[in-house]
Scaffold this motif. Structure first.
Motif, PDB file in Angstrom:
ATOM      1  N   MET A  12      17.274  -3.765  15.060  1.00  0.00           N
ATOM      2  CA  MET A  12      16.592  -3.540  13.827  1.00  0.00           C
ATOM      3  C   MET A  12      15.596  -4.956  13.779  1.00  0.00           C
ATOM      4  O   MET A  12      16.059  -6.037  14.292  1.00  0.00           O
ATOM      5  CB  MET A  12      17.406  -3.469  12.817  1.00  0.00           C
ATOM      6  N   VAL A  13      14.472  -4.856  13.419  1.00  0.00           N
ATOM      7  CA  VAL A  13      13.437  -5.832  13.186  1.00  0.00           C
ATOM      8  C   VAL A  13      12.771  -5.816  11.860  1.00  0.00           C
ATOM      9  O   VAL A  13      12.886  -4.816  11.099  1.00  0.00           O
ATOM     10  CB  VAL A  13      12.427  -5.892  14.349  1.00  0.00           C
ATOM     11  N   SER A  14      12.231  -7.016  11.416  1.00  0.00           N
ATOM     12  CA  SER A  14      11.737  -7.000  10.104  1.00  0.00           C
ATOM     13  C   SER A  14      10.180  -7.770  10.267  1.00  0.00           C
ATOM     14  O   SER A  14       9.911  -8.240  11.106  1.00  0.00           O
ATOM     15  CB  SER A  14      12.505  -7.953   9.175  1.00  0.00           C
ATOM     16  N   ARG A  15       9.563  -7.348   9.068  1.00  0.00           N
ATOM     17  CA  ARG A  15       8.261  -8.176   8.839  1.00  0.00           C
ATOM     18  C   ARG A  15       8.490  -8.869   7.316  1.00  0.00           C
ATOM     19  O   ARG A  15       8.851  -8.130   6.417  1.00  0.00           O
ATOM     20  CB  ARG A  15       7.018  -7.165   8.727  1.00  0.00           C
ATOM     21  N   VAL A  16       8.232 -10.120   7.311  1.00  0.00           N
ATOM     22  CA  VAL A  16       8.344 -10.898   6.127  1.00  0.00           C
ATOM     23  C   VAL A  16       7.116 -11.476   5.596  1.00  0.00           C
ATOM     24  O   VAL A  16       6.333 -12.072   6.347  1.00  0.00           O
ATOM     25  CB  VAL A  16       9.277 -12.179   6.181  1.00  0.00           C
ATOM     26  N   ASN A  17       6.496 -10.928   4.362  1.00  0.00           N
ATOM     27  CA  ASN A  17       5.320 -11.339   3.836  1.00  0.00           C
ATOM     28  C   ASN A  17       5.566 -12.526   2.572  1.00  0.00           C
ATOM     29  O   ASN A  17       6.762 -12.001   1.725  1.00  0.00           O
ATOM     30  CB  ASN A  17       4.604 -10.189   3.075  1.00  0.00           C
ATOM     31  N   PHE A  18       4.975 -13.470   2.738  1.00  0.00           N
ATOM     32  CA  PHE A  18       5.235 -14.692   1.864  1.00  0.00           C
ATOM     33  C   PHE A  18       3.885 -14.479   0.755  1.00  0.00           C
ATOM     34  O   PHE A  18       2.837 -14.943   1.286  1.00  0.00           O
ATOM     35  CB  PHE A  18       5.378 -15.701   2.461  1.00  0.00           C
ATOM     36  N   LEU A  19       4.305 -14.303  -0.575  1.00  0.00           N
ATOM     37  CA  LEU A  19       3.246 -14.154  -1.299  1.00  0.00           C
ATOM     38  C   LEU A  19       3.380 -15.312  -2.311  1.00  0.00           C
ATOM     39  O   LEU A  19       4.530 -15.502  -3.044  1.00  0.00           O
ATOM     40  CB  LEU A  19       3.286 -12.983  -2.099  1.00  0.00           C
ATOM     41  N   GLU A  20       2.251 -16.020  -3.000  1.00  0.00           N
ATOM     42  CA  GLU A  20       2.267 -16.985  -3.737  1.00  0.00           C
ATOM     43  C   GLU A  20       1.277 -16.601  -5.035  1.00  0.00           C
ATOM     44  O   GLU A  20       0.033 -16.209  -4.925  1.00  0.00           O
ATOM     45  CB  GLU A  20       1.934 -18.413  -3.449  1.00  0.00           C
ATOM     46  N   THR A  21       1.840 -16.659  -6.259  1.00  0.00           N
ATOM     47  CA  THR A  21       1.139 -16.286  -7.299  1.00  0.00           C
ATOM     48  C   THR A  21       1.429 -17.149  -8.512  1.00  0.00           C
ATOM     49  O   THR A  21       2.197 -17.825  -8.434  1.00  0.00           O
ATOM     50  CB  THR A  21       1.046 -14.696  -7.672  1.00  0.00           C
ATOM     51  N   ALA A  22       0.780 -16.798  -9.751  1.00  0.00           N
ATOM     52  CA  ALA A  22       1.200 -17.642 -10.971  1.00  0.00           C
ATOM     53  C   ALA A  22       2.556 -17.006 -11.219  1.00  0.00           C
ATOM     54  O   ALA A  22       2.888 -15.869 -11.374  1.00  0.00           O
ATOM     55  CB  ALA A  22       0.092 -17.351 -11.940  1.00  0.00           C
ATOM     56  N   SER A  23       3.332 -18.274 -11.858  1.00  0.00           N
ATOM     57  CA  SER A  23       4.706 -17.558 -12.384  1.00  0.00           C
ATOM     58  C   SER A  23       4.913 -16.480 -13.451  1.00  0.00           C
ATOM     59  O   SER A  23       5.738 -15.773 -13.128  1.00  0.00           O
ATOM     60  CB  SER A  23       5.485 -18.819 -12.936  1.00  0.00           C
ATOM     61  N   ASP A  24       3.853 -16.220 -14.075  1.00  0.00           N
ATOM     62  CA  ASP A  24       3.859 -15.200 -15.221  1.00  0.00           C
ATOM     63  C   ASP A  24       3.154 -13.911 -14.509  1.00  0.00           C
ATOM     64  O   ASP A  24       3.025 -12.849 -15.349  1.00  0.00           O
ATOM     65  CB  ASP A  24       2.845 -15.867 -16.423  1.00  0.00           C
ATOM     66  N   ARG A  25       3.052 -13.910 -13.382  1.00  0.00           N
ATOM     67  CA  ARG A  25       2.528 -12.702 -12.715  1.00  0.00           C
ATOM     68  C   ARG A  25       3.524 -12.067 -11.768  1.00  0.00           C
ATOM     69  O   ARG A  25       3.288 -11.007 -11.035  1.00  0.00           O
ATOM     70  CB  ARG A  25       1.246 -13.021 -11.648  1.00  0.00           C
ATOM     71  N   ILE A  26       4.759 -12.435 -11.779  1.00  0.00           N
ATOM     72  CA  ILE A  26       5.923 -11.837 -10.968  1.00  0.00           C
ATOM     73  C   ILE A  26       6.056 -10.385 -11.351  1.00  0.00           C
ATOM     74  O   ILE A  26       6.440  -9.481 -10.472  1.00  0.00           O
ATOM     75  CB  ILE A  26       7.195 -12.691 -11.162  1.00  0.00           C
ATOM     76  N   ASP A  27       5.979 -10.185 -12.548  1.00  0.00           N
ATOM     77  CA  ASP A  27       6.106  -8.699 -12.868  1.00  0.00           C
ATOM     78  C   ASP A  27       5.048  -7.868 -12.379  1.00  0.00           C
ATOM     79  O   ASP A  27       5.398  -6.618 -12.231  1.00  0.00           O
ATOM     80  CB  ASP A  27       6.027  -8.487 -14.567  1.00  0.00           C
ATOM     81  N   ASP A  28       3.802  -8.654 -12.289  1.00  0.00           N
ATOM     82  CA  ASP A  28       2.655  -7.761 -11.699  1.00  0.00           C
ATOM     83  C   ASP A  28       3.099  -7.216 -10.216  1.00  0.00           C
ATOM     84  O   ASP A  28       2.799  -6.271  -9.552  1.00  0.00           O
ATOM     85  CB  ASP A  28       1.471  -8.373 -11.638  1.00  0.00           C
ATOM     86  N   VAL A  29       3.868  -8.432  -9.459  1.00  0.00           N
ATOM     87  CA  VAL A  29       4.320  -8.325  -8.118  1.00  0.00           C
ATOM     88  C   VAL A  29       5.187  -6.924  -8.193  1.00  0.00           C
ATOM     89  O   VAL A  29       5.303  -5.997  -7.136  1.00  0.00           O
ATOM     90  CB  VAL A  29       4.920  -9.419  -7.530  1.00  0.00           C
ATOM     91  N   ALA A  30       6.102  -6.974  -8.970  1.00  0.00           N
ATOM     92  CA  ALA A  30       7.035  -5.766  -9.065  1.00  0.00           C
ATOM     93  C   ALA A  30       6.353  -4.368  -9.091  1.00  0.00           C
ATOM     94  O   ALA A  30       6.747  -3.572  -8.449  1.00  0.00           O
ATOM     95  CB  ALA A  30       8.143  -6.054 -10.184  1.00  0.00           C
ATOM     96  N   ARG A  31       5.396  -4.555 -10.104  1.00  0.00           N
ATOM     97  CA  ARG A  31       4.738  -3.261 -10.275  1.00  0.00           C
ATOM     98  C   ARG A  31       3.904  -2.847  -9.049  1.00  0.00           C
ATOM     99  O   ARG A  31       4.093  -1.740  -8.592  1.00  0.00           O
ATOM    100  CB  ARG A  31       3.629  -3.525 -11.555  1.00  0.00           C
ATOM    101  N   VAL A  32       3.203  -3.660  -8.651  1.00  0.00           N
ATOM    102  CA  VAL A  32       2.389  -3.400  -7.350  1.00  0.00           C
ATOM    103  C   VAL A  32       3.434  -2.611  -6.231  1.00  0.00           C
ATOM    104  O   VAL A  32       3.176  -1.892  -5.346  1.00  0.00           O
ATOM    105  CB  VAL A  32       1.266  -4.525  -6.749  1.00  0.00           C
TER     106      VAL A  32
END
Length: 100
Positions: free
Chosen positions: A1-21
Motif C-alpha cells: 500500500m502507498v500514500s500521497r500526502v498533501n500539506f495545506l496551510e491556511t488561516a487558523s479560522d479556516r480549518i472548518d472550511d478545509v473539513a467542508r471542502v
C-alpha cells in the motif's frame, strides 16, 4: 500500500472550511478512483495546517489518480484561502483503522 500526502496551510479560522471542502469536493472526487483504499485528513486549529493522506493499493493506482488530484487542489486552495505547500509520496509501513 502507498500514500500521497498533501500539506495545506491556511488561516487558523479556516480549518472548518478545509473539513467542508474535504467532505463536499475532495472525497467525492477521489473515492471512486481505481485502487483507492482510504483517506484521512488531519487539521491543527491553532496553526491552520492540514494534512490529507490518501491511501492506494499500489504505485500504479496512486499515479493514475494524480491527474484528478491536480484538478482538485486549486479548488481546495480557493475555497479555504490556503496554499498547498507540498505533495509527497510514501510507502505505507503500517495501517490499522477500526470502524467508525
Amino acid at each position: 500500500m502507498v500514500s500521497r500526502v498533501n500539506f495545506l496551510e491556511t488561516a487558523s479560522d479556516r480549518i472548518d472550511d478545509v473539513a467542508r471542502v474535504v467532505r463536499e469536493v475532495v472525497h467525492p472526487g477521489i473515492r471512486d478512483e481505481g485502487g483507492y483504499v482510504g483517506y484521512i485528513v488531519l487539521g491543527d486549529r491553532e496553526t491552520g495546517r492540514a494534512l490529507g493522506v490518501t491511501l492506494w493499493e499500489n504505485d500504479e493506482a496512486r499515479e493514475a489518480s494524480d491527474a484528478k488530484a491536480r484538478q482538485i487542489r486549486p479548488r481546495v486552495e480557493q475555497e479555504t484561502g490556503g496554499m498547498m505547500r507540498a505533495v509527497e509520496r510514501y510507502d505505507v509501513l503500517f495501517f490499522d483503522v477500526r470502524g467508525q
